[in-house]
Write a protein that holds these residues in place. Structure first.
Motif, PDB file in Angstrom:
ATOM      1  N   HIS A  80       0.849  -1.194   0.000  1.00 58.67           N
ATOM      2  CA  HIS A  80       0.000   0.000   0.000  1.00 58.67           C
ATOM      3  C   HIS A  80       0.887   1.247   0.000  1.00 58.67           C
ATOM      4  O   HIS A  80       1.683   1.433   0.930  1.00 58.67           O
ATOM      5  N   CYS A 115      -4.052   5.556   1.638  1.00 59.21           N
ATOM      6  CA  CYS A 115      -3.402   4.713   0.639  1.00 59.21           C
ATOM      7  C   CYS A 115      -3.649   5.363  -0.711  1.00 59.21           C
ATOM      8  O   CYS A 115      -4.760   5.791  -1.004  1.00 59.21           O
ATOM      9  N   ILE A 150      -3.569   3.871  -3.634  1.00 56.36           N
ATOM     10  CA  ILE A 150      -4.326   3.049  -4.579  1.00 56.36           C
ATOM     11  C   ILE A 150      -5.747   3.600  -4.492  1.00 56.36           C
ATOM     12  O   ILE A 150      -6.391   3.529  -3.447  1.00 56.36           O
ATOM     13  N   HIS A 186      -8.646   1.743  -3.059  1.00 55.96           N
ATOM     14  CA  HIS A 186      -8.578   1.558  -1.604  1.00 55.96           C
ATOM     15  C   HIS A 186      -8.997   2.847  -0.895  1.00 55.96           C
ATOM     16  O   HIS A 186      -9.778   2.829   0.047  1.00 55.96           O
ATOM     17  N   MET A 200      -9.837   3.436   2.982  1.00 54.05           N
ATOM     18  CA  MET A 200      -8.423   3.443   3.341  1.00 54.05           C
ATOM     19  C   MET A 200      -7.892   4.879   3.332  1.00 54.05           C
ATOM     20  O   MET A 200      -6.857   5.202   2.736  1.00 54.05           O
TER      21      MET A 200
HETATM   22 CU    CU Z   1      -3.996   0.248  -0.353  1.00 51.50          CU
END
Ligand code: CU
Ligand code: C2O
Ligand code: CU
Length: 504
Positions: free
Chosen positions: A412, A485, A487, A490, A495
């Protein structure tokens, strides 16, 4: 196939397209629309207006124009050029239609069906800014509205990037094209005489899935009312908005400013002829000295500043790859060029923050919540959700160590807004012991950061089954920011957490 995502039966296999038929586009540089003062003072600053609108853009000679959203005539949007300690004002305007063209998941926090479908808010990634100009994910605004943000620019030269940050649909807005490059320059960097002007090239790299009609495709999960997918990986790797472009270069040194603007893909760029990259900078600016690398590694959100010397490759056509994917081609002119630029042996010193300066160490887990068949349904930071009370509340100008404990199978990339940090180390650990007893059973030594990431960072790879430690001085403005994170799938699905820099 990625977990949960429906097979992209109706996407184009881009490897069937001819390569290197389009030249690499360079985004235009934004021009100020005058000078303006903030309500609070009489001092005037350069004022820019960036309006998000629908655009049609050809990503490849043999494809019809693709529909995107952008802050300019093409994707990425115009480049914002700034100088350290010279503040600017940017008005971010939403001139988009009322309907989104990508699949919203109404179950995600902030993306409820009762919210307007088209919402944007712009964040300048890498910038140290007052909290009300940072693009807080809940400060989104609808078509017809805008926000005026100030960027004080009291920080070193670096590549930043602006991108959307709207709660629950950020992955879709960035996928649609709402991002662009920003360069902050300073006199220290000027004196190094690095390759500049025509010899400095931004490479903004982002992967997409493309339909046979040449349109953006964002896949959805099998259940129609639960469209969220855990990661988007496209086989079309675009550089500045083109698929398989080529760039004509002289036999000269070039400074490439590379940004990973992808939702989820990690890159490892390499030159097919074995040419070395001299990495001179990372996210938050110059490294202490150039680091020769054969592969440039970038997680989503990270930047690499590299110098490539084509002077020994006259007449060659050099393909830049990412793992096994073809990315782009450099066509080196056959004639000799005189090169007065330099690649100094020493760049900018990066004094190490001593661990003894930290007043607090925070242990923060990165968590994946799976369903009964092992598919991720949510990702969390320290087992808390966005709307839980704030737990990270460092004092202004204090230093802390944050330890990211990653029991998941994924890396991550963790990003903190408004601050820069240094990576201390990474260490393998045994997740089960930590989960059950809150004790660390380490499976190896502390590994220092790679030489090319041993500078000022704002995004760090927290690798699977490792504890990644960073040291951060919270020398920004007091107020509420976020850490998350990078991404984007996510980030949109929990996240991401608010954090607060508090006055002490
Ligand atoms: Cu992530
Ligand atoms: Cu690239 Cu929250 O940012
Ligand atoms: Cu950011």
């Amino acid at each position: 196939m990625q977990h949960g995502a429906q097979a992209p039966a109706n996407t184009l296999n881009v490897t069937t397209l001819p390569t290197f038929v389009d030249t690499l586009p360079l985004p235009s540089v934004a021009k100020p629309a005058g000078m303006r003062a903030l309500a609070s003072s009489k001092t005037k600053f350069p004022y820019y207006r960036f309006a998000a609108r629908p655009v049609e853009m050809k990503i490849h000679r043999d494809l019809k124009p693709t529909h995107f959203w952008s802050f300019g005539p093409s994707v990425p949007g115009p480049t914002l050029e700034m100088r350290s300690n010279e503040p600017v004002l940017v008005e971010w305007a939403n001139e988009l239609p009322q309907q989104h063209f990508l699949p919203i998941d109404y179950r995600l926090h902030g993306a409820e069906a009762s919210n307007p479908h088209v919402r944007i808010v712009s964040h300048l990634h890498g910038a140290r800014v007052p909290a009300d100009s940072d693009g807080y994910p809940e400060d989104w605004f609808v078509p017809g509205k805008s926000r005026l943000y100030q960027y004080p620019n009291q920080q070193d030269a670096m590549m930043l990037w602006y991108h959307d940050h709207a709660m629950g649909i950020n992955r879709l807005n960035v996928y649609a094209g709402l991002f662009g490059a920003t360069f902050l320059r300073d006199s220290f960097e000027d004196k190094l005489n690095l390759p500049s002007g025509a010899y400095e090239i931004p490479l903004m790299i982002f992967d997409r899935m493309i339909t046979p009609e040449g349109q953006l495709y964002y896949p959805v999960a099998a259940k129609p009312d639960e469209p969220w997918i855990p990661e988007l990986f496209g086989d079309a790797i675009l550089v500045n908005g083109k698929l398989f472009p080529y760039l004509e270069v002289e036999s000269h040194k070039y400074r490439l400013r590379i940004l990973n603007a992808s939702n989820a893909r990690f890159y490892h760029f390499w030159m097919k002829n074995g040419l070395t990259f001299q990495q001179i900078g990372t996210d938050q600016g110059l490294l202490p000295a150039p680091v020769p690398v054969k592969r440039v590694a970038l997680a989503p959100g990270e930047r690499a500043d590299v110098v490539v010397d084509f002077s020994d490759c006259r007449g060659e056509q050099i393909v830049m790859m990412n793992d096994a994917f073809t990315v782009m081609q450099f066509r080196v002119s056959a004639s000799k060029a005189s090169d007065t630029s330099s690649l100094p042996k020493e760049l900018r010193p990066v004094p190490k923050i001593p661990e003894s300066e930290a007043v607090k160490t925070r242990l923060l887990t990165l968590d994946e919540i799976d369903n009964h068949v092992g598919e991720p349904v949510q990702l969390l930071l320290n087992n808390t959700r966005w709307h839980d009370p704030i737990t990270e509340n460092p004092g202004v100008n204090t230093t802390e160590i944050w330890s990211f404990i990653n029991p998941t199978d994924d890396t991550h990339p963790i990003h903190l807004h408004t601050v820069r940090f240094q990576i201390l180390d990474r260490q393998h650990y045994e997740p089960w012991t930590y989960l059950t007893k809150k004790e660390f059973l380490y499976l190896g030594p502390r590994v220092p950061p790679e030489p090319w990431e041993a500078g000022w960072k704002d995004t760090v790879r927290a690798d699977s089954k490792m504890v990644t430690r960073i040291i951060v001085k919270f020398d920004s403005y007091p107020g509420r920011y976020v850490w998350h994170c990078h991404i984007l799938e996510h980030e949109d699905n929990e996240m991401m957490r608010p954090y607060e820099i508090v006055k002490v």
